[in-house]
Design an enzyme around this catalytic site. Structure first.
Site, PDB file in Angstrom:
ATOM      1  N   GLY A  46      73.735  42.268   9.817  1.00  0.00           N
ATOM      2  CA  GLY A  46      72.425  42.908   9.852  1.00  0.00           C
ATOM      3  C   GLY A  46      72.386  43.990  10.909  1.00  0.00           C
ATOM      4  N   GLN A  51      68.714  49.857  16.770  1.00  0.00           N
ATOM      5  CA  GLN A  51      70.039  49.613  17.362  1.00  0.00           C
ATOM      6  C   GLN A  51      70.932  50.853  17.324  1.00  0.00           C
ATOM      7  OE1 GLN A  51      70.591  45.828  14.938  1.00  0.00           O
ATOM      8  NE2 GLN A  51      71.788  45.326  16.749  1.00  0.00           N
ATOM      9  N   CYS A  91      74.468  39.087  17.686  1.00  0.00           N
ATOM     10  CA  CYS A  91      73.857  40.406  17.514  1.00  0.00           C
ATOM     11  C   CYS A  91      74.895  41.481  17.827  1.00  0.00           C
ATOM     12  CB  CYS A  91      72.675  40.524  18.471  1.00  0.00           C
ATOM     13  SG  CYS A  91      71.833  42.106  18.375  1.00  0.00           S
ATOM     14  N   LEU A  92      74.920  42.525  17.017  1.00  0.00           N
ATOM     15  CA  LEU A  92      75.879  43.612  17.253  1.00  0.00           C
ATOM     16  C   LEU A  92      75.601  44.328  18.577  1.00  0.00           C
ATOM     17  CD1 LEU A  92      76.226  45.149  13.676  1.00  0.00           C
ATOM     18  CD2 LEU A  92      77.891  43.751  14.916  1.00  0.00           C
ATOM     19  N   GLU A 134      66.292  40.925  12.711  1.00  0.00           N
ATOM     20  CA  GLU A 134      66.318  42.391  12.609  1.00  0.00           C
ATOM     21  C   GLU A 134      64.930  42.982  12.787  1.00  0.00           C
ATOM     22  OE1 GLU A 134      69.089  43.680  12.872  1.00  0.00           O
ATOM     23  OE2 GLU A 134      70.271  41.926  12.314  1.00  0.00           O
ATOM     24  N   HIS A 137      64.033  43.602  16.344  1.00  0.00           N
ATOM     25  CA  HIS A 137      64.593  44.839  16.915  1.00  0.00           C
ATOM     26  C   HIS A 137      63.621  46.007  16.756  1.00  0.00           C
ATOM     27  CE1 HIS A 137      68.653  43.805  18.103  1.00  0.00           C
ATOM     28  NE2 HIS A 137      68.923  43.245  16.942  1.00  0.00           N
TER      29      HIS A 137
END
Ligand code: ZN
Length: 167
Positions: A46, A51, A91-92, A134, A137
């Protein structure tokens, strides 16, 4: 298609709030395509526009293992939620960290698809968790915010140390 740069915690830009998309046009579709490319290459399941430092309410998700279920949610809203469930999240923007977080178990999400049509989807399990993660974010919220301050500070230090090593 370009791979976009993913902001890393504790970058203050991750705390920005995204604005609703007024019109789903080709610019938005290009953003969606670039976000998919970026998410798949990371690899991740995701990604939210915040981001990649784009302040629009756009998220992309694919929880499949073979890139077969791409989902794009524009201006997502949770219209109903029930139950709660604790699942381990990553989380990326916080690479290498996995911690359990409590969220609604089942949700109904309303959103615009990539053609600008309103859709409603009733989901549970990993997909429901991913959508909620997501969506956070888009309001400048990260999954580490659900952890204790002590834990979050430890993660912040770890991230800062990692960054110094890669410079
Ligand atoms: Zn995330």
């Amino acid at each position: 298609m370009p791979i976009l740069n993913i902001l890393q915690f504790p970058d203050p830009k991750l705390r920005q709030k995204a604005a609703p998309v007024a019109v789903v046009d080709d610019n938005i579709r290009t953003l969606v395509d670039d976000m998919f490319e970026t998410m798949y290459s990371a690899p991740g399941i995701g990604l939210a526009a915040v981001q990649v430092n784009v302040l629009k309410r756009v998220i992309v998700i694919d929880i499949s293992e073979d890139k077969s279920q791409p989902g794009c949610f524009i201006n997502p809203e949770i219209v109903e939620h029930s139950g709660d469930e604790k699942m381990e999240e990553g989380c990326l923007s916080v690479p290498g960290i996995y911690e359990p977080v409590s969220r609604a178990k089942d949700i109904i999400v309303r959103y615009l698809d990539r053609d600008g049509n309103t859709q409603e989807l009733s989901v549970g399990g990993v997909l429901a968790v991913c959508i909620q993660h997501e969506m956070d974010h888009l309001d400048g919220k990260l999954f580490v915010d659900y952890l204790s301050e002590m834990k979050r500070n430890r993660i912040r230090k770890k991230m800062e140390k990692m960054r110094q090593h890669t410079m």
